[in-house]
Design an enzyme around this catalytic site. Structure first.
Site, PDB file in Angstrom:
ATOM      1  N   ASN A  27       0.864  -1.183   0.000  1.00 15.78           N
ATOM      2  CA  ASN A  27       0.000   0.000   0.000  1.00 15.78           C
ATOM      3  C   ASN A  27       0.900   1.233   0.000  1.00 15.78           C
ATOM      4  O   ASN A  27       1.481   1.576   1.025  1.00 15.78           O
ATOM      5  CB  ASN A  27      -0.890  -0.026   1.252  1.00 15.78           C
ATOM      6  N   LYS A  76       0.075   4.260  -0.278  1.00 15.41           N
ATOM      7  CA  LYS A  76      -0.592   5.452   0.278  1.00 15.41           C
ATOM      8  C   LYS A  76      -0.388   6.646  -0.656  1.00 15.41           C
ATOM      9  O   LYS A  76      -0.315   6.474  -1.860  1.00 15.41           O
ATOM     10  CB  LYS A  76      -0.095   5.723   1.695  1.00 15.41           C
ATOM     11  N   HIS A 105      -9.576   1.121   4.603  1.00 11.95           N
ATOM     12  CA  HIS A 105      -8.318   1.296   5.351  1.00 11.95           C
ATOM     13  C   HIS A 105      -8.587   2.224   6.545  1.00 11.95           C
ATOM     14  O   HIS A 105      -9.395   3.149   6.455  1.00 11.95           O
ATOM     15  CB  HIS A 105      -7.249   1.900   4.424  1.00 11.95           C
ATOM     16  N   GLU A 130      -7.037   4.629   7.696  1.00 10.87           N
ATOM     17  CA  GLU A 130      -6.839   6.061   7.407  1.00 10.87           C
ATOM     18  C   GLU A 130      -8.072   6.638   6.718  1.00 10.87           C
ATOM     19  O   GLU A 130      -8.435   7.785   6.944  1.00 10.87           O
ATOM     20  CB  GLU A 130      -5.574   6.248   6.556  1.00 10.87           C
ATOM     21  N   GLU A 165      -5.567  -5.025  10.453  1.00  8.55           N
ATOM     22  CA  GLU A 165      -4.572  -3.970  10.637  1.00  8.55           C
ATOM     23  C   GLU A 165      -4.881  -3.204  11.922  1.00  8.55           C
ATOM     24  O   GLU A 165      -5.658  -2.226  11.901  1.00  8.55           O
ATOM     25  CB  GLU A 165      -4.610  -2.997   9.460  1.00  8.55           C
ATOM     26  N   GLY A 182       2.133   2.258  10.768  1.00  9.82           N
ATOM     27  CA  GLY A 182       3.049   3.393  10.623  1.00  9.82           C
ATOM     28  C   GLY A 182       3.713   3.806  11.926  1.00  9.82           C
ATOM     29  O   GLY A 182       4.327   4.866  12.017  1.00  9.82           O
ATOM     30  N   SER A 213       3.190  -2.194  10.310  1.00  7.81           N
ATOM     31  CA  SER A 213       4.644  -2.184  10.518  1.00  7.81           C
ATOM     32  C   SER A 213       5.297  -3.534  10.210  1.00  7.81           C
ATOM     33  O   SER A 213       6.269  -3.927  10.862  1.00  7.81           O
ATOM     34  CB  SER A 213       4.989  -1.735  11.938  1.00  7.81           C
TER      35      SER A 213
HETATM   36  C1  PEP Z   1      -0.927   0.142   6.017  1.00  9.04           C
HETATM   37  O1  PEP Z   1      -1.145   1.327   6.060  1.00  9.04           O
HETATM   38  O2  PEP Z   1      -1.687  -0.614   5.384  1.00  9.04           O
HETATM   39  C2  PEP Z   1       0.243  -0.368   6.739  1.00  9.04           C
HETATM   40  C3  PEP Z   1       0.266  -1.617   7.086  1.00  9.04           C
HETATM   41  O3  PEP Z   1       1.227   0.553   6.993  1.00  9.04           O
HETATM   42  P1  PEP Z   1       2.652   0.247   7.696  1.00  9.04           P
HETATM   43  O4  PEP Z   1       3.175  -1.031   7.133  1.00  9.04           O
HETATM   44  O5  PEP Z   1       3.499   1.426   7.358  1.00  9.04           O
HETATM   45  O6  PEP Z   1       2.376   0.143   9.168  1.00  9.04           O
END
Ligand code: PEP
Length: 259
Positions: free
Chosen positions: A10, A12, A100, A102, A175, A181, A221
């Site tokens: 992803n 973003k 997601h 976000e 998630e 993040g 992460s």
């Molecule tokens: C995401 O936003 O889907 C995600 C998993 O981000 P990160 O790996 O940076 O935590």
């Protein structure tokens, strides 16, 4: 039951067209098509980068799929700023991230919106775009201890009104918001507990046979250092990768961990 792992990046809101072409090319250069015997791989760039990224992969004949990060459920019309399923299909998408965290927290996306998007994506049975439905709890919900119930409700809401045939090919990504993040990954045991619970919910919705086929990813992460242990869990069928998907080396290292 043999679920193929899926590693999806992803991106973003990162990368201009020129940068996207470079990153896609770097990923393509390091990718070996026979890996797709055991793992599916997708990159999910911003809308404007979808076609250029797809063109690079098509030229290189790489079996890396393209996915979008969002979609609107209406087919066409006066919806300024939105993008339809047919438009995504037209630029080569075979996956689309939906709901997601976000989008839920920054853009007010509701469980009902997620459900409408999932339905729109799978409506065309011949050329469905596989939804990657994101669910996951905040730190407050985790600390309260009600996270399994919270995630169960999100999964049920996302798939409301769908049957086992509709659900084929749909992907769920667990998630936890506190791990996105932040550099704070869920432990393999924490991630497995919720991914397992998601499969139980899917079994209640669609029957055990369908639930056994559906992929449940972990995201938050995930990186080249922790991917192997997370991906070794029985109910974790891959990863949705944010930060580590923005560098070809780390993304490919995670793909290799899934082989
Ligand atoms: C995401 O936003 O889907 C995600 C998993 O981000 P990160 O790996 O940076 O935590």
């Amino acid at each position: 039951m043999t679920r193929r792992k899926l590693i999806a990046g992803n991106w973003k809101m990162n990368n201009t067209v020129a940068e996207a072409v470079v990153l896609t090319q770097e990923i393509s250069n390091r990718f070996e098509n026979d890996w797709t015997d055991t793992v599916d791989v997708a990159i999910c760039p911003p809308y404007v980068d979808l076609k250029p990224a797809h063109t690079v992969l098509e030229f290189d004949k790489q079996k890396i799929a393209i996915g979008a990060q969002n979609v609107y459920w209406e087919a066409s019309g006066a919806y300024t700023g939105e993008i339809s399923v047919a438009m995504l299909r037209d630029v080569g998408c075979t996956y689309c991230i939906v709901g997601h965290s976000e989008r839920r927290t920054l853009f007010g996306e509701t469980n009902e919106d997620v459900n409408k998007k999932v339905k729109a994506l799978i409506e065309n049975k011949v050329q469905p775009i596989h939804p990657i439905v994101c669910v996951g709890e905040s730190l407050a919900v985790r600390d309260e201890g009600t996270y399994l119930d919270f995630v169960d409700k999100q999964v049920r809401a996302a798939f409301a009104g769908l049957d086992a045939t509709d659900a084929a090919g749909c992907v769920v990504a667990y998630e936890p918001i506190w791990a996105i993040g932040t550099g704070r990954t869920a432990t393999p045991e924490q991630a497995e507990e919720v991914c397992r619970a998601i499969r139980v919910t899917l079994g209640e919705l669609f029957g055990d046979e369908r639930a056994d086929d559906m992929r449940v990813l972990y995201g938050g992460s995930m990186n080249e250092g922790n991917a192997e242990l997370l991906l070794a869990q029985e109910d974790i069928d891959g990863g949705l990768i944010g930060g580590a998907a923005l560098k070809a080396e780390s993304f490919i290292a995670i793909v290799k961990a899934a082989l």
